[in-house]
Design an enzyme around this catalytic site. Structure first.
Site, PDB file in Angstrom:
ATOM      1  CD  GLU A 177      -2.813   1.267   2.409  1.00 55.15           C
ATOM      2  OE1 GLU A 177      -3.601   2.223   2.492  1.00 55.15           O
ATOM      3  OE2 GLU A 177      -2.725   0.378   3.277  1.00 55.15           O
ATOM      4  CE  LYS A 214      -6.477  -0.145   1.630  1.00 58.05           C
ATOM      5  NZ  LYS A 214      -6.839  -0.529   3.006  1.00 58.05           N
TER       6      LYS A 214
END
Length: 296
Positions: A177, A214
């Protein structure tokens, strides 16, 4: 209960989204305040974490929190070690055919070269092996990009992939992420540099090494389409990044193949003071709206 391969298939091909219920020490007071519990209602960290666990339990155990719309849940470490109905939380989720992930990062370094790298993650291998024994499928770790600084962006991506390889070596699937702050002045330019660096690192993966991404919802619709279709990317999830649920869903629906991994956008309208029926109805509305945006 899901086998590892069934979980992989569910995450890769299933319809739905991932619920991010991984607020940690620093963000827990804000999450509780959003839920209607202020700092005067707990006296120490132990009580604070108990209250956030009760909130998460109320969400996870709700009748609307089901496998047909929820692919997985990202857990804070304390939650992973907790129980729901006397069962370890990962077991409880697996029995609902929902895939458990563990947040493994320990917060962010100070801003440098326009980014905040992850702090060192102590005892990572031991924590990963413990998570695996509890039935956890994968992990998530976050770092943040604030400025269009190519050096900083490259450092963020290299760090994410380096730790990701450690996680893969322990038999778990990492969610990487590298968040782009939604208020960044050159957000679209940052996303172009970020994607270039991600592609460079993806090309270095070997054999059956695959990861999940993500990412912040991009300024240009379908900008991450080539990452969605990349052979080394299991799935691309989107974070809500501070957008309200309506804005996040609207942006998500413009990105084919990207599905949600929302936290604030999912939980924002839930309140401790709501009756069980009110809570259930509010959660159902949030789940349905995020699900619909994810499958558009």
């Amino acid at each position: 209960m899901y086998t590892f391969q069934q979980q992989l298939q569910h995450i890769q091909d299933g319809k739905g989204f991932i619920a991010a219920l991984d607020q940690s020490g620093g963000s827990t007071p804000k999450a509780l305040l959003g839920y209607g519990i202020d700092e005067s209602q707990y006296k120490d960290e132990t009580e604070m974490f108990q209250l956030i666990h009760e909130m998460r339990t109320r969400v996870i155990s709700n009748k609307n929190f089901t496998e047909d719309k929820i692919l997985g849940v990202i857990l804070f470490e304390n939650t992973m070690k907790g129980t729901i109905d006397t069962k370890p939380v990962p077991t409880y989720l697996l029995e609902k055919n929902i895939v458990p992930f563990l947040k493994v990062d320990k917060g962010l370094e100070d801003l440098n070269h326009g980014v905040k790298l992850m702090k060192p993650i102590p005892n990572l291998e031991a924590r990963l092996l413990e998570a695996k024994k509890l039935g956890v499928f994968g992990t998530k770790m976050r770092s943040v990009i604030y400025e269009n600084n190519p050096k900083g962006i490259a450092e963020i991506v290299k760090q994410q992939f380096a730790v990701g390889l450690e996680i893969l070596a322990c038999g778990l699937i990492p969610i990487l992420e590298p968040e782009v702050d939604i208020h960044a002045k050159e957000k679209s330019e940052i996303e172009a540099v970020l994607k270039k660096n991600i592609r460079l690192e993806l090309d270095k993966l070997k054999g059956n090494q695959s990861i999940i991404l993500k990412l912040t919802l991009p300024s240009v619709p379908d900008f991450y389409k080539d990452l969605v279709n990349h052979s080394k990317v299991i799935r691309v999830f989107a974070l809500s990044g501070g957008y309200d649920i309506e804005t996040a869903n609207s942006l998500l629906a413009k990105n084919k193949g990207v599905v949600a991994s929302f936290s604030r956008a999912l939980l924002n309208n839930l309140k401790e003071q709501q009756s069980d029926d009110e809570f259930s109805s509010t959660l159902e509305d949030a789940i349905d709206s995020i699900y619909n945006a994810s499958i558009t």
